[in-house]
Design an enzyme around this catalytic site. Structure first.
Site, PDB file in Angstrom:
ATOM      1  N   LYS A 183      -3.337   6.094   0.239  1.00  0.00           N
ATOM      2  CA  LYS A 183      -2.445   7.135   0.756  1.00  0.00           C
ATOM      3  C   LYS A 183      -2.417   8.303  -0.223  1.00  0.00           C
ATOM      4  O   LYS A 183      -2.310   8.106  -1.442  1.00  0.00           O
ATOM      5  CB  LYS A 183      -1.030   6.590   0.960  1.00  0.00           C
ATOM      6  CG  LYS A 183      -0.913   5.571   2.072  1.00  0.00           C
ATOM      7  CD  LYS A 183       0.515   5.377   2.519  1.00  0.00           C
ATOM      8  CE  LYS A 183       1.000   6.598   3.290  1.00  0.00           C
ATOM      9  NZ  LYS A 183       2.360   6.381   3.847  1.00  0.00           N
ATOM     10  N   GLU A 223      11.101   4.364  10.893  1.00  0.00           N
ATOM     11  CA  GLU A 223      10.642   4.194   9.503  1.00  0.00           C
ATOM     12  C   GLU A 223      11.822   4.366   8.564  1.00  0.00           C
ATOM     13  O   GLU A 223      12.604   5.311   8.705  1.00  0.00           O
ATOM     14  CB  GLU A 223       9.619   5.264   9.101  1.00  0.00           C
ATOM     15  CG  GLU A 223       8.212   5.074   9.527  1.00  0.00           C
ATOM     16  CD  GLU A 223       7.306   6.173   8.962  1.00  0.00           C
ATOM     17  OE1 GLU A 223       7.643   6.732   7.881  1.00  0.00           O
ATOM     18  OE2 GLU A 223       6.288   6.480   9.596  1.00  0.00           O
ATOM     19  N   GLU A 254       4.102   7.252  -2.723  1.00  0.00           N
ATOM     20  CA  GLU A 254       3.513   7.067  -1.399  1.00  0.00           C
ATOM     21  C   GLU A 254       2.687   5.786  -1.308  1.00  0.00           C
ATOM     22  O   GLU A 254       2.522   5.224  -0.226  1.00  0.00           O
ATOM     23  CB  GLU A 254       2.637   8.269  -1.043  1.00  0.00           C
ATOM     24  CG  GLU A 254       3.400   9.525  -0.703  1.00  0.00           C
ATOM     25  CD  GLU A 254       4.232   9.356   0.556  1.00  0.00           C
ATOM     26  OE1 GLU A 254       3.708   8.827   1.560  1.00  0.00           O
ATOM     27  OE2 GLU A 254       5.419   9.736   0.545  1.00  0.00           O
ATOM     28  N   GLU A 275      -0.275   0.658   0.016  1.00  0.00           N
ATOM     29  CA  GLU A 275      -1.527   1.175   0.563  1.00  0.00           C
ATOM     30  C   GLU A 275      -2.175   2.109  -0.461  1.00  0.00           C
ATOM     31  O   GLU A 275      -1.673   3.204  -0.720  1.00  0.00           O
ATOM     32  CB  GLU A 275      -1.262   1.902   1.879  1.00  0.00           C
ATOM     33  CG  GLU A 275      -0.672   1.000   2.953  1.00  0.00           C
ATOM     34  CD  GLU A 275      -0.144   1.770   4.144  1.00  0.00           C
ATOM     35  OE1 GLU A 275      -0.971   2.325   4.901  1.00  0.00           O
ATOM     36  OE2 GLU A 275       1.091   1.849   4.304  1.00  0.00           O
TER      37      GLU A 275
END
Length: 407
Positions: free
Chosen positions: A332, A275, A338, A329
């Site tokens: 999250k 990541e 985030e 997203e």
């Protein structure tokens, strides 16, 4: 953490880069999708279907994807695509899998075997960032769970195709700068020995989740933004012990992990980035979380990947990198950043263009790679490779030409 380093741009360097743009072939970003992996997170209630996601990835020629579960719809959607897939055993299953070989075999039989080999599994991440978790029992169970899972894959004839590892955060390191002084924390070092032994025995990689953004956000007055963004046109950092030059904090972090493993006797294990990314939006106190920085960070990595670049410690071993993430997203938890690491909005719109261009076709919108003026590069030491200098300098012009012209 690395000290600050100032950009080292000059008109002579820029003119050299311009010549490279004019003289070198137009192939760089056409290869980016095949060169880099992407994390496909699903913590959102407005994401496209797995079939639509696979269509997007295929049209971008993305060859490697990591997911955080074993969602049957996702696994089926990847069938026949040829896209390499890393799946994840959630943390709450690590202890049961460690306690029972039967549990591991049942998990593989239910979640991998029905889709193999049509779905091209290449890795299973057992848990995520377990070594820095507060649960001591979870940490102690990690390697036994990995061994049981590997044995299950071997029993079913899949161990030659699917690596077993785990993704760790940089929190496993007590020291990361300079890279040659990389060392695991005292607590993690005790757990690392059996883990590294397992990786060596099974020829599996060490996966690291590494985010230079966090280092920059924590101390933006001392950490160079250019260094954190892997911008190619600045001086960077020189390790005083090895004299290796680093123009990318990410690559320095990877080498720090390699040096830490070597201190425990396992210097030959490859270290890959499971990541990394940069948020395009953040809260008021999240310094550096901007579209411009996210674009620069991810595009710089795409160019390095297309050039088959290795780290300064291992210049001839191409660094495998998985960008985080494919989509923003919306579910999250945590700060605004985030929910804003995606290259795309859930509706398919680009958050920013790192080198992918959207085209309309007869039935639906599809995505194809845009041309770039950056030439290819070979994997050699950046200090001696003029081709790579041209590649990086060309990208620097594309990203900063307006600033130079106005200045």
């Amino acid at each position: 953490m690395a000290p600050p380093f100032a950009p080292a741009g000059s008109w002579s360097t820029l003119l050299s880069a311009l010549l490279c743009i004019l003289l070198c072939s137009d192939v760089c970003v056409r290869q980016c999708g095949a060169a880099i992996g992407i994390n496909y997170g699903q913590v959102g209630n407005n994401l496209p279907t797995p079939t639509q996601v696979v269509s997007l990835l295929s049209s971008l020629r993305v060859g490697k994807v990591r997911i955080y579960d074993v969602n049957p719809q996702v696994l089926s959607a990847f069938s026949g695509t040829g896209i390499e897939l890393i799946v994840t055993v959630p943390n709450d299953l690590v202890q049961p899998m460690a306690a029972s070989t039967g549990q591991a075999l049942q998990w593989v039989t239910a979640n991998i075997k029905p889709y193999f080999p049509a779905t091209r599994f290449t890795g299973v991440a057992v848990g995520n960032e377990v070594f820095t978790d507060d649960d001591e029992a979870l940490k102690a169970s990690l390697v036994p769970a990995m061994r049981n899972l590997h044995a299950a894959l071997a029993q079913l004839g899949m161990d030659g195709y699917v690596h077993v590892s785990t993704a760790s955060s940089l929190g496993v390191l007590a020291t990361s700068y300079p890279p040659s002084q990389g060392a695991f924390t005292q607590e993690c070092a005790q757990l690392m020995l059996p883990f590294l032994r397992f990786l060596a025995e099974t020829n599996a990689p060490f996966w690291i989740n590494a985010y230079p953004y966090f280092a920059y956000k924590a101390d933006p007055t001392k950490v160079s933004l250019d260094y954190a963004l892997s911008n190619p046109y600045h001086v960077g950092a020189v390790d005083p012990y090895t004299r290796l030059q680093y123009t990318s904090m990410l690559y320095a972090q990877v080498d720090a992990v390699s040096f830490a493993a070597a201190r425990l006797g396992y210097g030959g294990i490859p270290v890959f980035v499971s990541e990394t990314g940069w948020p395009s939006k953040g809260d008021a106190d999240e310094v550096g979380a901007t579209v411009e920085n996210a674009l620069a960070y991810n595009r710089n990595l795409l160019v390095r990947q297309t050039g088959n670049e290795g780290t300064p410690l291992r210049p001839r071993q191409r660094l495998e990198v998985y960008l985080f993430a494919l989509f923003n997203e919306n579910m999250k938890p945590g700060p605004t950043s985030e929910r804003n690491y995606g290259l795309y909005q859930p509706d398919g719109r680009m958050v920013y263009n790192v080198g992918f261009a959207q085209q309309q076709r007869t039935s639906a919108a599809s995505l194809s790679l845009a041309a770039s003026s950056a030439p290819p590069a070979t994997t050699t030491n950046v200090r001696n490779d003029f081709t790579r200098l041209c590649l990086f300098s060309s990208l620097a012009i594309l990203l900063t030409s307006q600033a130079f012209l106005l200045g």
